[in-house]
Design a protein around this motif. Structure first.
Motif, PDB file in Angstrom:
ATOM      1  N   TYR A   9       0.829  -1.208   0.000  1.00 27.11           N
ATOM      2  CA  TYR A   9       0.000   0.000   0.000  1.00 27.11           C
ATOM      3  C   TYR A   9       0.865   1.260   0.000  1.00 27.11           C
ATOM      4  O   TYR A   9       0.578   2.220  -0.707  1.00 27.11           O
ATOM      5  CB  TYR A   9      -0.936   0.022   1.208  1.00 27.11           C
ATOM      6  N   LYS A  10       1.922   1.270   0.787  1.00 25.35           N
ATOM      7  CA  LYS A  10       2.802   2.436   0.827  1.00 25.35           C
ATOM      8  C   LYS A  10       3.499   2.637  -0.519  1.00 25.35           C
ATOM      9  O   LYS A  10       3.620   3.760  -1.006  1.00 25.35           O
ATOM     10  CB  LYS A  10       3.836   2.280   1.940  1.00 25.35           C
ATOM     11  N   GLN A  11       3.968   1.563  -1.106  1.00 23.76           N
ATOM     12  CA  GLN A  11       4.635   1.669  -2.396  1.00 23.76           C
ATOM     13  C   GLN A  11       3.654   2.109  -3.481  1.00 23.76           C
ATOM     14  O   GLN A  11       4.016   2.857  -4.385  1.00 23.76           O
ATOM     15  CB  GLN A  11       5.282   0.333  -2.777  1.00 23.76           C
ATOM     16  N   ASN A  12       2.405   1.660  -3.391  1.00 25.71           N
ATOM     17  CA  ASN A  12       1.387   2.035  -4.358  1.00 25.71           C
ATOM     18  C   ASN A  12       1.133   3.538  -4.308  1.00 25.71           C
ATOM     19  O   ASN A  12       1.001   4.185  -5.347  1.00 25.71           O
ATOM     20  CB  ASN A  12       0.096   1.255  -4.100  1.00 25.71           C
ATOM     21  N   ASP A  13       1.061   4.121  -3.115  1.00 27.86           N
ATOM     22  CA  ASP A  13       0.862   5.563  -2.978  1.00 27.86           C
ATOM     23  C   ASP A  13       2.012   6.334  -3.611  1.00 27.86           C
ATOM     24  O   ASP A  13       1.799   7.321  -4.326  1.00 27.86           O
ATOM     25  CB  ASP A  13       0.725   5.951  -1.506  1.00 27.86           C
ATOM     26  N   LEU A  14       3.229   5.885  -3.353  1.00 26.18           N
ATOM     27  CA  LEU A  14       4.388   6.547  -3.947  1.00 26.18           C
ATOM     28  C   LEU A  14       4.385   6.417  -5.467  1.00 26.18           C
ATOM     29  O   LEU A  14       4.711   7.358  -6.181  1.00 26.18           O
ATOM     30  CB  LEU A  14       5.681   5.963  -3.368  1.00 26.18           C
ATOM     31  N   PHE A  15       4.015   5.263  -5.954  1.00 33.54           N
ATOM     32  CA  PHE A  15       3.974   5.021  -7.397  1.00 33.54           C
ATOM     33  C   PHE A  15       2.936   5.931  -8.074  1.00 33.54           C
ATOM     34  O   PHE A  15       3.209   6.527  -9.109  1.00 33.54           O
ATOM     35  CB  PHE A  15       3.659   3.545  -7.667  1.00 33.54           C
ATOM     36  N   ILE A  16       1.780   6.068  -7.469  1.00 35.78           N
ATOM     37  CA  ILE A  16       0.733   6.933  -8.033  1.00 35.78           C
ATOM     38  C   ILE A  16       1.186   8.392  -8.012  1.00 35.78           C
ATOM     39  O   ILE A  16       0.985   9.130  -8.987  1.00 35.78           O
ATOM     40  CB  ILE A  16      -0.595   6.742  -7.271  1.00 35.78           C
ATOM     41  N   ALA A  17       1.812   8.827  -6.933  1.00 33.54           N
ATOM     42  CA  ALA A  17       2.322  10.198  -6.858  1.00 33.54           C
ATOM     43  C   ALA A  17       3.376  10.436  -7.930  1.00 33.54           C
ATOM     44  O   ALA A  17       3.402  11.496  -8.575  1.00 33.54           O
ATOM     45  CB  ALA A  17       2.890  10.470  -5.476  1.00 33.54           C
ATOM     46  N   LEU A  18       4.238   9.469  -8.150  1.00 34.46           N
ATOM     47  CA  LEU A  18       5.265   9.586  -9.180  1.00 34.46           C
ATOM     48  C   LEU A  18       4.640   9.672 -10.565  1.00 34.46           C
ATOM     49  O   LEU A  18       5.073  10.479 -11.397  1.00 34.46           O
ATOM     50  CB  LEU A  18       6.225   8.396  -9.094  1.00 34.46           C
ATOM     51  N   ILE A  19       3.634   8.880 -10.834  1.00 31.89           N
ATOM     52  CA  ILE A  19       2.943   8.925 -12.128  1.00 31.89           C
ATOM     53  C   ILE A  19       2.319  10.299 -12.346  1.00 31.89           C
ATOM     54  O   ILE A  19       2.425  10.873 -13.432  1.00 31.89           O
ATOM     55  CB  ILE A  19       1.878   7.816 -12.224  1.00 31.89           C
ATOM     56  N   ILE A  20       1.686  10.850 -11.319  1.00 29.57           N
ATOM     57  CA  ILE A  20       1.070  12.172 -11.439  1.00 29.57           C
ATOM     58  C   ILE A  20       2.126  13.232 -11.748  1.00 29.57           C
ATOM     59  O   ILE A  20       1.927  14.091 -12.615  1.00 29.57           O
ATOM     60  CB  ILE A  20       0.293  12.522 -10.150  1.00 29.57           C
ATOM     61  N   LEU A  21       3.260  13.174 -11.063  1.00 32.59           N
ATOM     62  CA  LEU A  21       4.332  14.135 -11.321  1.00 32.59           C
ATOM     63  C   LEU A  21       4.894  14.004 -12.731  1.00 32.59           C
ATOM     64  O   LEU A  21       5.159  15.011 -13.402  1.00 32.59           O
ATOM     65  CB  LEU A  21       5.456  13.953 -10.296  1.00 32.59           C
ATOM     66  N   VAL A  22       5.071  12.797 -13.195  1.00 33.11           N
ATOM     67  CA  VAL A  22       5.598  12.580 -14.537  1.00 33.11           C
ATOM     68  C   VAL A  22       4.624  13.095 -15.594  1.00 33.11           C
ATOM     69  O   VAL A  22       5.029  13.770 -16.551  1.00 33.11           O
ATOM     70  CB  VAL A  22       5.930  11.082 -14.769  1.00 33.11           C
ATOM     71  N   VAL A  23       3.342  12.815 -15.428  1.00 35.92           N
ATOM     72  CA  VAL A  23       2.338  13.291 -16.388  1.00 35.92           C
ATOM     73  C   VAL A  23       2.308  14.819 -16.405  1.00 35.92           C
ATOM     74  O   VAL A  23       2.276  15.435 -17.470  1.00 35.92           O
ATOM     75  CB  VAL A  23       0.949  12.702 -16.064  1.00 35.92           C
ATOM     76  N   ALA A  24       2.324  15.447 -15.242  1.00 41.01           N
ATOM     77  CA  ALA A  24       2.327  16.910 -15.174  1.00 41.01           C
ATOM     78  C   ALA A  24       3.573  17.482 -15.852  1.00 41.01           C
ATOM     79  O   ALA A  24       3.491  18.469 -16.589  1.00 41.01           O
ATOM     80  CB  ALA A  24       2.246  17.366 -13.728  1.00 41.01           C
ATOM     81  N   ALA A  25       4.720  16.888 -15.621  1.00 41.58           N
ATOM     82  CA  ALA A  25       5.962  17.361 -16.236  1.00 41.58           C
ATOM     83  C   ALA A  25       5.915  17.227 -17.753  1.00 41.58           C
ATOM     84  O   ALA A  25       6.361  18.118 -18.474  1.00 41.58           O
ATOM     85  CB  ALA A  25       7.155  16.594 -15.664  1.00 41.58           C
ATOM     86  N   ILE A  26       5.381  16.134 -18.243  1.00 43.46           N
ATOM     87  CA  ILE A  26       5.278  15.932 -19.694  1.00 43.46           C
ATOM     88  C   ILE A  26       4.361  16.974 -20.312  1.00 43.46           C
ATOM     89  O   ILE A  26       4.685  17.555 -21.352  1.00 43.46           O
ATOM     90  CB  ILE A  26       4.800  14.497 -20.010  1.00 43.46           C
ATOM     91  N   ILE A  27       3.228  17.233 -19.688  1.00 44.15           N
ATOM     92  CA  ILE A  27       2.289  18.230 -20.220  1.00 44.15           C
ATOM     93  C   ILE A  27       2.936  19.609 -20.240  1.00 44.15           C
ATOM     94  O   ILE A  27       2.858  20.326 -21.242  1.00 44.15           O
ATOM     95  CB  ILE A  27       0.988  18.240 -19.391  1.00 44.15           C
ATOM     96  N   ILE A  28       3.579  19.991 -19.151  1.00 47.68           N
ATOM     97  CA  ILE A  28       4.235  21.299 -19.091  1.00 47.68           C
ATOM     98  C   ILE A  28       5.349  21.388 -20.122  1.00 47.68           C
ATOM     99  O   ILE A  28       5.484  22.397 -20.826  1.00 47.68           O
ATOM    100  CB  ILE A  28       4.756  21.577 -17.672  1.00 47.68           C
ATOM    101  N   PHE A  29       6.152  20.359 -20.230  1.00 48.11           N
ATOM    102  CA  PHE A  29       7.267  20.366 -21.183  1.00 48.11           C
ATOM    103  C   PHE A  29       6.766  20.508 -22.618  1.00 48.11           C
ATOM    104  O   PHE A  29       7.337  21.244 -23.417  1.00 48.11           O
ATOM    105  CB  PHE A  29       8.090  19.080 -21.035  1.00 48.11           C
ATOM    106  N   ASN A  30       5.682  19.815 -22.964  1.00 50.02           N
ATOM    107  CA  ASN A  30       5.150  19.878 -24.324  1.00 50.02           C
ATOM    108  C   ASN A  30       4.497  21.218 -24.622  1.00 50.02           C
ATOM    109  O   ASN A  30       4.481  21.645 -25.775  1.00 50.02           O
ATOM    110  CB  ASN A  30       4.148  18.752 -24.564  1.00 50.02           C
ATOM    111  N   ARG A  31       3.935  21.898 -23.642  1.00 49.16           N
ATOM    112  CA  ARG A  31       3.208  23.141 -23.868  1.00 49.16           C
ATOM    113  C   ARG A  31       4.029  24.394 -23.597  1.00 49.16           C
ATOM    114  O   ARG A  31       3.557  25.493 -23.847  1.00 49.16           O
ATOM    115  CB  ARG A  31       1.944  23.169 -23.001  1.00 49.16           C
ATOM    116  N   ILE A  32       5.247  24.271 -23.090  1.00 41.68           N
ATOM    117  CA  ILE A  32       6.030  25.446 -22.716  1.00 41.68           C
ATOM    118  C   ILE A  32       6.332  26.329 -23.925  1.00 41.68           C
ATOM    119  O   ILE A  32       6.326  27.547 -23.816  1.00 41.68           O
ATOM    120  CB  ILE A  32       7.327  25.055 -21.958  1.00 41.68           C
ATOM    121  N   ASN A  33       6.556  25.744 -25.085  1.00 39.19           N
ATOM    122  CA  ASN A  33       6.827  26.545 -26.275  1.00 39.19           C
ATOM    123  C   ASN A  33       5.614  27.392 -26.646  1.00 39.19           C
ATOM    124  O   ASN A  33       5.756  28.565 -27.003  1.00 39.19           O
ATOM    125  CB  ASN A  33       7.222  25.656 -27.450  1.00 39.19           C
TER     126      ASN A  33
END
Length: 63
Positions: A9-33
Motif C-alpha cells: 500500500y505504501k509503495q502504491n501511494d508513492l507510485f501513483i504520486a510519481l505517475i502524477i508528477l511525470v504526467v504533469a511534467a510531460i504536459i508542461i514540457f510539451n506546452r512550454i513553447n
C-alpha cells in the motif's frame, strides 16, 4: 502478512504520486513553447492592427 500488505500500500501511494508528477511534467514540457510564444503573437497582432489603422487614416487624409 499485514507487513507485506502495508508495504504494498505504501509503495502504491508513492507510485501513483510519481505517475502524477511525470504526467504533469510531460504536459508542461510539451506546452512550454506555446506558452512562451503567446506574448510574441499578441505583440504581432497589435502591430498589425496599428499598421491597418495607419493605412486607413492615410487613406482618409488623401480623400
Amino acid at each position: 502478512m499485514n507487513a507485506i500488505k502495508n508495504f504494498i500500500y505504501k509503495q502504491n501511494d508513492l507510485f501513483i504520486a510519481l505517475i502524477i508528477l511525470v504526467v504533469a511534467a510531460i504536459i508542461i514540457f510539451n506546452r512550454i513553447n506555446v506558452i512562451m510564444e503567446y506574448p510574441a503573437k499578441i505583440a504581432e497582432q497589435h502591430a498589425e492592427q496599428q499598421q491597418e489603422q495607419m493605412i486607413e487614416e492615410e487613406a482618409e487624409e488623401t480623400k
